[in-house]
Scaffold this motif. Sequence first.
Motif, short mmCIF file in Angstrom:
data_model
loop_
_atom_site.label_atom_id
_atom_site.label_comp_id
_atom_site.label_asym_id
_atom_site.label_seq_id
_atom_site.Cartn_x
_atom_site.Cartn_y
_atom_site.Cartn_z
N ALA A 67 34.92 14.75 25.64
CA ALA A 67 35.66 13.52 25.91
C ALA A 67 35.26 12.38 24.96
O ALA A 67 34.52 12.55 24.01
CB ALA A 67 35.46 13.11 27.37
N GLN A 68 35.75 11.20 25.27
CA GLN A 68 35.64 10.00 24.44
C GLN A 68 34.22 9.66 23.98
O GLN A 68 34.07 9.18 22.85
CB GLN A 68 36.27 8.82 25.19
CG GLN A 68 36.47 7.58 24.36
CD GLN A 68 35.22 6.73 24.26
OE1 GLN A 68 34.35 6.77 25.13
NE2 GLN A 68 35.12 5.95 23.21
N PRO A 69 33.16 9.87 24.75
CA PRO A 69 31.84 9.49 24.24
C PRO A 69 31.45 10.19 22.93
O PRO A 69 30.56 9.72 22.22
CB PRO A 69 30.89 9.89 25.37
CG PRO A 69 31.72 9.78 26.60
CD PRO A 69 33.09 10.26 26.17
N CYS A 70 32.13 11.27 22.57
CA CYS A 70 31.84 11.98 21.32
C CYS A 70 32.48 11.31 20.11
O CYS A 70 32.03 11.51 18.97
CB CYS A 70 32.33 13.43 21.43
SG CYS A 70 32.01 14.46 19.98
N VAL A 71 33.50 10.51 20.32
CA VAL A 71 34.23 9.90 19.21
C VAL A 71 33.27 9.07 18.36
O VAL A 71 32.57 8.20 18.86
CB VAL A 71 35.42 9.04 19.71
CG1 VAL A 71 36.10 8.33 18.54
CG2 VAL A 71 36.42 9.91 20.46
N ASP A 72 33.21 9.39 17.08
CA ASP A 72 32.37 8.74 16.07
C ASP A 72 30.87 9.02 16.25
O ASP A 72 30.06 8.44 15.53
CB ASP A 72 32.62 7.24 16.01
CG ASP A 72 34.04 6.91 15.55
OD1 ASP A 72 34.58 7.65 14.72
OD2 ASP A 72 34.60 5.92 16.05
N LEU A 73 30.50 9.88 17.19
CA LEU A 73 29.08 10.20 17.41
C LEU A 73 28.86 11.71 17.43
O LEU A 73 28.10 12.22 18.23
CB LEU A 73 28.60 9.59 18.74
CG LEU A 73 28.70 8.08 18.85
CD1 LEU A 73 28.40 7.62 20.26
CD2 LEU A 73 27.78 7.39 17.87
N LYS A 74 29.51 12.44 16.59
CA LYS A 74 29.48 13.90 16.58
C LYS A 74 28.05 14.41 16.31
O LYS A 74 27.67 14.62 15.17
CB LYS A 74 30.43 14.46 15.53
CG LYS A 74 31.86 14.05 15.71
CD LYS A 74 32.77 14.66 14.66
CE LYS A 74 32.33 14.31 13.27
NZ LYS A 74 33.21 14.85 12.23
N ASP A 75 27.30 14.66 17.35
CA ASP A 75 25.92 15.13 17.22
C ASP A 75 25.85 16.59 16.81
O ASP A 75 24.98 16.99 16.06
CB ASP A 75 25.19 14.92 18.56
CG ASP A 75 23.82 15.52 18.56
OD1 ASP A 75 22.91 14.89 17.97
OD2 ASP A 75 23.64 16.62 19.11
N LYS A 76 26.73 17.42 17.30
CA LYS A 76 26.88 18.84 16.99
C LYS A 76 25.81 19.75 17.62
O LYS A 76 25.75 20.93 17.30
CB LYS A 76 26.96 19.10 15.50
CG LYS A 76 28.12 18.42 14.82
CD LYS A 76 28.17 18.81 13.37
CE LYS A 76 29.10 17.89 12.62
NZ LYS A 76 29.06 18.14 11.19
N ALA A 77 24.96 19.23 18.51
CA ALA A 77 24.02 20.11 19.21
C ALA A 77 24.78 21.15 20.03
O ALA A 77 24.33 22.28 20.19
CB ALA A 77 23.10 19.29 20.12
#
Length: 107
Positions: free
Chosen positions: A6-16
Motif C-alpha cells: 500500500a501507500q506507505p511504500c510509495v517513494d520508500l522502496k526498501d525491497k526487504a
Amino acid sequence: MTYVIAQPCVDLKDKACVDECPVDCIYEGPRKMYINPDECVDCGACEPVCPVEAIFYEDSLPDELAAYAAVDREFFAADPSPGGAGSAGVAEADHPVVAAEPVRATG
C-alpha cells in the motif's frame, strides 16, 4: 485473497520484501513495489520484514488504504503472469494512483 503493498511504500522502496518472497512475485515500479496477485501464494513472508508496514493481507487493509488492492491487481492487468520479478526489471510506469501521490523526500 493476496497480500498488497500500500501507500506507505510509495517513494520508500526498501525491497526487504523481495528478498523474503519465495515465489518472486514482488515487482518494482518507479515509485512503489507491487505484489502480483496471480503469483502470490499468501505465505506472508514479506509482511513482517517491511520496515514501513506497507504490506497487508487484502482483507486486512485499513479503510484509508483499501484502494491499493485494486492498484496491485490493475498494475498486472495487461500481463497477469509476467513470469517472475527477478527478470522483469523496473516497470516503465506506476499505476495512476501511485503516480498521483505527492512525491516524498527520501534520505
